[in-house]
Design a protein around this motif. Structure first.
Motif, PDB file in Angstrom:
ATOM      1  N   THR A 306       0.813  -1.217   0.000  1.00 46.57           N
ATOM      2  CA  THR A 306       0.000   0.000   0.000  1.00 46.57           C
ATOM      3  C   THR A 306       0.849   1.270   0.000  1.00 46.57           C
ATOM      4  OG1 THR A 306      -0.097   0.140   2.412  1.00 46.57           O
ATOM      5  CG2 THR A 306      -1.769  -1.224   1.321  1.00 46.57           C
ATOM      6  N   LYS A 307       0.195   2.369  -0.282  1.00 42.77           N
ATOM      7  CA  LYS A 307       0.847   3.676  -0.187  1.00 42.77           C
ATOM      8  C   LYS A 307       1.199   4.001   1.260  1.00 42.77           C
ATOM      9  CE  LYS A 307       0.743   5.152  -4.489  1.00 42.77           C
ATOM     10  NZ  LYS A 307       1.961   5.574  -5.232  1.00 42.77           N
ATOM     11  N   ALA A 308       0.420   3.452   2.205  1.00 40.85           N
ATOM     12  CA  ALA A 308       0.697   3.679   3.627  1.00 40.85           C
ATOM     13  C   ALA A 308       2.083   3.152   3.983  1.00 40.85           C
ATOM     14  CB  ALA A 308      -0.371   3.000   4.483  1.00 40.85           C
ATOM     15  N   PHE A 309       2.480   2.029   3.372  1.00 38.66           N
ATOM     16  CA  PHE A 309       3.814   1.474   3.622  1.00 38.66           C
ATOM     17  C   PHE A 309       4.890   2.419   3.094  1.00 38.66           C
ATOM     18  CE2 PHE A 309       7.402  -1.176   2.090  1.00 38.66           C
ATOM     19  CZ  PHE A 309       7.878  -1.584   3.325  1.00 38.66           C
ATOM     20  N   GLU A 310       4.654   3.027   1.933  1.00 41.63           N
ATOM     21  CA  GLU A 310       5.603   3.997   1.376  1.00 41.63           C
ATOM     22  C   GLU A 310       5.721   5.216   2.289  1.00 41.63           C
ATOM     23  OE1 GLU A 310       5.086   4.972  -2.781  1.00 41.63           O
ATOM     24  OE2 GLU A 310       4.038   3.069  -3.143  1.00 41.63           O
ATOM     25  N   ARG A 311       4.628   5.550   2.970  1.00 42.29           N
ATOM     26  CA  ARG A 311       4.644   6.701   3.875  1.00 42.29           C
ATOM     27  C   ARG A 311       5.160   6.345   5.266  1.00 42.29           C
ATOM     28  NH1 ARG A 311      -0.510   7.673   1.173  1.00 42.29           N
ATOM     29  NH2 ARG A 311      -1.591   6.605   2.883  1.00 42.29           N
ATOM     30  N   HIS A 312       5.409   5.066   5.508  1.00 44.71           N
ATOM     31  CA  HIS A 312       5.815   4.606   6.845  1.00 44.71           C
ATOM     32  C   HIS A 312       7.298   4.887   7.079  1.00 44.71           C
ATOM     33  CE1 HIS A 312       5.706   2.558  10.580  1.00 44.71           C
ATOM     34  NE2 HIS A 312       6.350   1.472  10.173  1.00 44.71           N
ATOM     35  N   LYS A 313       7.590   6.150   7.356  1.00 44.23           N
ATOM     36  CA  LYS A 313       8.950   6.603   7.621  1.00 44.23           C
ATOM     37  C   LYS A 313       8.874   7.906   8.399  1.00 44.23           C
ATOM     38  CE  LYS A 313       8.995   8.786   3.047  1.00 44.23           C
ATOM     39  NZ  LYS A 313       9.654   8.813   1.714  1.00 44.23           N
ATOM     40  N   VAL A 314       9.987   8.290   8.979  1.00 46.78           N
ATOM     41  CA  VAL A 314      10.022   9.565   9.706  1.00 46.78           C
ATOM     42  C   VAL A 314       9.971  10.700   8.699  1.00 46.78           C
ATOM     43  CG1 VAL A 314      11.363  11.043  11.241  1.00 46.78           C
ATOM     44  CG2 VAL A 314      11.324   8.563  11.622  1.00 46.78           C
ATOM     45  N   LEU A 315       9.021  11.592   8.876  1.00 48.82           N
ATOM     46  CA  LEU A 315       8.867  12.741   7.985  1.00 48.82           C
ATOM     47  C   LEU A 315       9.916  13.793   8.334  1.00 48.82           C
ATOM     48  CD1 LEU A 315       7.375  14.373   5.828  1.00 48.82           C
ATOM     49  CD2 LEU A 315       5.700  15.016   7.576  1.00 48.82           C
TER      50      LEU A 315
END
Length: 333
Positions: A306-315
Motif C-alpha cells: 500500500t501507499k501507507a507502507f511507502e509513507r511509513h517513515k520519519v517525515l
C-alpha cells in the motif's frame, strides 16, 4: 507426482517455497539485528562519552539525591510519583494538545498531517468523552492497582530505590531490552485478543475507532488493558530490576509513543504512526510495535503493498506525506 505431507503442504515444491521464504526472512532479520546492534553499541559509547564529558551525569545524580531526600527516602511515595504520576502527566499533557487539534481543527500545523483524510474532522465529541472516561478508568482502576505487586517485585530486587543512578549507558541497554520484551509480548497478546471469541467480547471495544486518536491508545476493555497494554510494558523493568528513574522514563516514553501510533497525524520528526493506523483500518494486519514479528509471521504483507507502507517513515520535511505520496486515484467504473 503429488506427495501428501503431514505439514499441510500438498507438494514438495510448495513446502520448499515456504521454507525458502522463512529462511529469507530469518536472514533479513539477522542482518537487521546485527546492523542495529553495531549501531547501538557505537551510539552507547558515543553518547556515554558525551554525557560524561559535559557533566550531565553529575547534574542528574545531584537532582535525584535532592528529590530522594525531599521525600526522606519514602519508597512508596517515590515509586508512585515515578511509575504513576509522571507517566500520567506525560500521557495527558501530550494528548491534551492532540485533543485540541481533534476538536477544533487548529492549529493547522497539526491537522494538515492527518492520515485518514476526512476522518475525525472534527472528532465526535460524544465518542471522545467516552474514550476519555474509559482511559481514566483504566489508569485509576487497572494500571494503578497493578503497580502494587510491581512495587514489591522491585523492592525484592533491591536496586530500584538506590541513591546512585544507573549509568546512561546501562539505561540505553535497558531501554533496548524493554523494547524487545514489549514487542514480543504485545504482538502475541494482541493476536490473541483478535481470536474471534476474544475479539467479540474484549478487543472489539478498542476497534470501535477505525480512525484512532491519541487517547484511544488506552481505550480498551479492562482485561485487554491488563494483558495487552500494561503487562508488555512493565515486564521488562521487572525482569531487569530497574531503577525507578529508568522505570519512570520508560513508562512515560511508552505512553507517549503509543499515543503517537494512535494519534491519526503523521507529524514531522516523530515516529511514523502509519503502521498501527493501518491496523485500525484493516484489523488483520500490523499487530506489533516495531513490525519485526509481523514481517516474520507475514502479517504485514497487505500493508507492504500500500501507499501507507511507502509513507511509513520519519517525515523530515514540512510537506505532509499525504501530499507527497498520495493514494492512487480509484478508477471510474
Amino acid at each position: 507426482f503429488q506427495i501428501k505431507r503431514d505439514s499441510g503442504y500438498s507438494t514438495m515444491a510448495e513446502q520448499q517455497k515456504q521454507e525458502e521464504k522463512l529462511w529469507d526472512a530469518l536472514k533479513i532479520s539477522a542482518y537487521v539485528f546485527s546492523t542495529a546492534l553495531l549501531m547501538f553499541t557505537a551510539l552507547m559509547n558515543s553518547v556515554s562519552w558525551f554525557m560524561q564529558n559535559i557533566t550531565l551525569g553529575n547534574f542528574w545524580q545531584t537532582t535525584w539525591l535532592k528529590f530522594y531526600n525531599f521525600f526522606e527516602g519514602d519508597e512508596w511515595t517515590i515509586f508512585f510519583i515515578g511509575a504513576a504520576l509522571v507517566p500520567a502527566l506525560a500521557f495527558w499533557g501530550f494528548n491534551g494538545i492532540l485533543m485540541v487539534a481533534d476538536t477544533t481543527g487548529k492549529p493547522t500545523f497539526i491537522t494538515r498531517y492527518r492520515i485518514q483524510l476526512g476522518k475525525n474532522d472534527p472528532v465526535d465529541k460524544k465518542k471522545l468523552r467516552q474514550a476519555i472516561y474509559t482511559a481514566l478508568g483504566n489508569q485509576f482502576f487497572v494500571s494503578l492497582p497493578m503497580l502494587v505487586p510491581m512495587f514489591y517485585v522491585m523492592k525484592w530486587w533491591g536496586n530500584t530505590f538506590s541513591k546512585e543512578l544507573p549509568t546512561f549507558q546501562w539505561f540505553l541497554l535497558e531501554l533496548s531490552i524493554f523494547t524487545l520484551v514489549e514487542e514480543i509480548l504485545f504482538y502475541y497478546t494482541h493476536r490473541l485478543v483478535h481470536h474471534p471469541f476474544l475479539y467479540k467480547h474484549i478487543h472489539k471495544k478498542h476497534h470501535e475507532w477505525t480512525a484512532p486518536i491519541g487517547v484511544v491508545s488506552i481505550y480498551a476493555h479492562p482485561v485487554e488493558h491488563i494483558v495487552s497494554n500494561t503487562l508488555p510494558v512493565i515486564t521488562g523493568p521487572m525482569i531487569m530490576g530497574s531503577h525507578i528513574v529508568s522505570i519512570s522514563a520508560w513508562l512515560s516514553l511508552a505512553l507517549v509513543t503509543t499515543s503517537i501510533s494512535h494519534c491519526g497525524y503523521h507529524l514531522p520528526f516523530l515516529p511514523s504512526p502509519e503502521f498501527h493506523d493501518f491496523h485500525h483500518l484493516k484489523f488483520n494486519q500490523c499487530y506489533g510495535v516495531l513490525g519485526v514479528l509481523d514481517f516474520l509471521h507475514g502479517t504485514d504483507c497487505v500493508f507492504r503493498k500500500t501507499k501507507a507502507f511507502e509513507r511509513h517513515k520519519v517525515l523530515l520535511s514540512l510537506t505532509p506525506l499525504s501530499e507527497s505520496i498520495p493514494e492512487t486515484p480509484k478508477k471510474a467504473e
